[in-house]
Design a protein around this motif. Structure first.
Motif, PDB file in Angstrom:
ATOM      1  N   MET A 111       0.857  -1.176   0.000  1.00  0.00           N
ATOM      2  CA  MET A 111       0.000   0.000   0.000  1.00  0.00           C
ATOM      3  C   MET A 111       0.906   1.244   0.000  1.00  0.00           C
ATOM      4  SD  MET A 111      -2.859   1.206   2.850  1.00  0.00           S
ATOM      5  CE  MET A 111      -2.897  -0.406   3.531  1.00  0.00           C
ATOM      6  N   ASP A 112       0.614   2.184  -0.875  1.00  0.00           N
ATOM      7  CA  ASP A 112       1.440   3.387  -0.922  1.00  0.00           C
ATOM      8  C   ASP A 112       1.027   4.363   0.185  1.00  0.00           C
ATOM      9  OD1 ASP A 112      -0.885   4.556  -1.829  1.00  0.00           O
ATOM     10  OD2 ASP A 112      -0.141   5.054  -3.812  1.00  0.00           O
ATOM     11  N   LYS A 113       1.841   5.393   0.352  1.00  0.00           N
ATOM     12  CA  LYS A 113       1.597   6.355   1.438  1.00  0.00           C
ATOM     13  C   LYS A 113       0.276   7.083   1.276  1.00  0.00           C
ATOM     14  CE  LYS A 113       6.311   7.250   2.870  1.00  0.00           C
ATOM     15  NZ  LYS A 113       7.319   8.260   3.169  1.00  0.00           N
ATOM     16  N   LEU A 114      -0.069   7.457   0.054  1.00  0.00           N
ATOM     17  CA  LEU A 114      -1.316   8.175  -0.180  1.00  0.00           C
ATOM     18  C   LEU A 114      -2.514   7.331   0.261  1.00  0.00           C
ATOM     19  CD1 LEU A 114      -2.838  10.620  -1.259  1.00  0.00           C
ATOM     20  CD2 LEU A 114      -2.711   9.586  -3.539  1.00  0.00           C
ATOM     21  N   THR A 115      -2.526   6.087  -0.128  1.00  0.00           N
ATOM     22  CA  THR A 115      -3.614   5.183   0.254  1.00  0.00           C
ATOM     23  C   THR A 115      -3.657   5.005   1.767  1.00  0.00           C
ATOM     24  OG1 THR A 115      -3.421   4.029  -1.857  1.00  0.00           O
ATOM     25  CG2 THR A 115      -4.577   2.880  -0.084  1.00  0.00           C
ATOM     26  N   GLN A 128      -6.331   6.355   6.964  1.00  0.00           N
ATOM     27  CA  GLN A 128      -6.289   6.971   8.294  1.00  0.00           C
ATOM     28  C   GLN A 128      -7.342   8.069   8.403  1.00  0.00           C
ATOM     29  OE1 GLN A 128      -2.291   8.227   9.402  1.00  0.00           O
ATOM     30  NE2 GLN A 128      -1.434   6.403   8.436  1.00  0.00           N
ATOM     31  N   ILE A 129      -7.451   8.900   7.377  1.00  0.00           N
ATOM     32  CA  ILE A 129      -8.458   9.957   7.386  1.00  0.00           C
ATOM     33  C   ILE A 129      -9.858   9.354   7.408  1.00  0.00           C
ATOM     34  CG2 ILE A 129      -9.512  11.755   5.930  1.00  0.00           C
ATOM     35  CD1 ILE A 129      -6.690  12.748   5.329  1.00  0.00           C
ATOM     36  N   GLY A 130     -10.065   8.305   6.655  1.00  0.00           N
ATOM     37  CA  GLY A 130     -11.364   7.631   6.654  1.00  0.00           C
ATOM     38  C   GLY A 130     -11.755   7.138   8.039  1.00  0.00           C
ATOM     39  N   ALA A 131     -10.807   6.566   8.749  1.00  0.00           N
ATOM     40  CA  ALA A 131     -11.069   6.082  10.111  1.00  0.00           C
ATOM     41  C   ALA A 131     -11.395   7.247  11.046  1.00  0.00           C
ATOM     42  CB  ALA A 131      -9.870   5.288  10.628  1.00  0.00           C
ATOM     43  N   ILE A 132     -10.662   8.329  10.917  1.00  0.00           N
ATOM     44  CA  ILE A 132     -10.923   9.519  11.737  1.00  0.00           C
ATOM     45  C   ILE A 132     -12.297  10.086  11.413  1.00  0.00           C
ATOM     46  CG2 ILE A 132     -10.214  11.914  12.158  1.00  0.00           C
ATOM     47  CD1 ILE A 132      -7.278  10.865  11.731  1.00  0.00           C
ATOM     48  N   ASP A 133     -12.628  10.163  10.127  1.00  0.00           N
ATOM     49  CA  ASP A 133     -13.931  10.689   9.713  1.00  0.00           C
ATOM     50  C   ASP A 133     -15.073   9.873  10.302  1.00  0.00           C
ATOM     51  OD1 ASP A 133     -12.702  12.712   8.285  1.00  0.00           O
ATOM     52  OD2 ASP A 133     -12.973  11.753   6.329  1.00  0.00           O
ATOM     53  N   LYS A 134     -14.932   8.551  10.356  1.00  0.00           N
ATOM     54  CA  LYS A 134     -15.961   7.702  10.954  1.00  0.00           C
ATOM     55  C   LYS A 134     -16.135   8.036  12.438  1.00  0.00           C
ATOM     56  CE  LYS A 134     -16.376   3.351   9.636  1.00  0.00           C
ATOM     57  NZ  LYS A 134     -16.017   1.950   9.303  1.00  0.00           N
TER      58      LYS A 134
END
Length: 80
Positions: free
Chosen positions: A1-5, A10-16
């Protein structure tokens, strides 16, 4: 998995987590509204909102968040 993904995950988890906290906040605000209606109190309290915004701006600045960002975000939340 690349850094962007990875960063996006991580942002997706925070958003949840943010959404879950907003849902809790809205549920409590609904209870406060019901209490105010039952007791004939005004639903809006501009003094309380102003104090809350001042507190949040102060706390946000400690975290490196600009006052303009705090105002924008919280005004949207308070409208709900």
């Amino acid at each position: 998995m690349d850094k962007l993904t990875s960063h996006r995950k991580q942002i997706g988890a925070i958003d949840k987590k943010i959404l879950a906290l907003l849902q809790r906040r809205f549920a409590i605000a609904k209870k406060i509204g019901a209490h105010k209606r039952a007791h004939g109190l005004p639903l809006l309290d501009k003094t309380r909102e102003r104090e809350l915004l001042q507190f949040l701006i102060k706390e946000g600045q400690k975290l490196g968040i600009t006052p303009a960002s705090i105002k924008s975000i919280w005004r949207a939340i308070l409208r709900e």
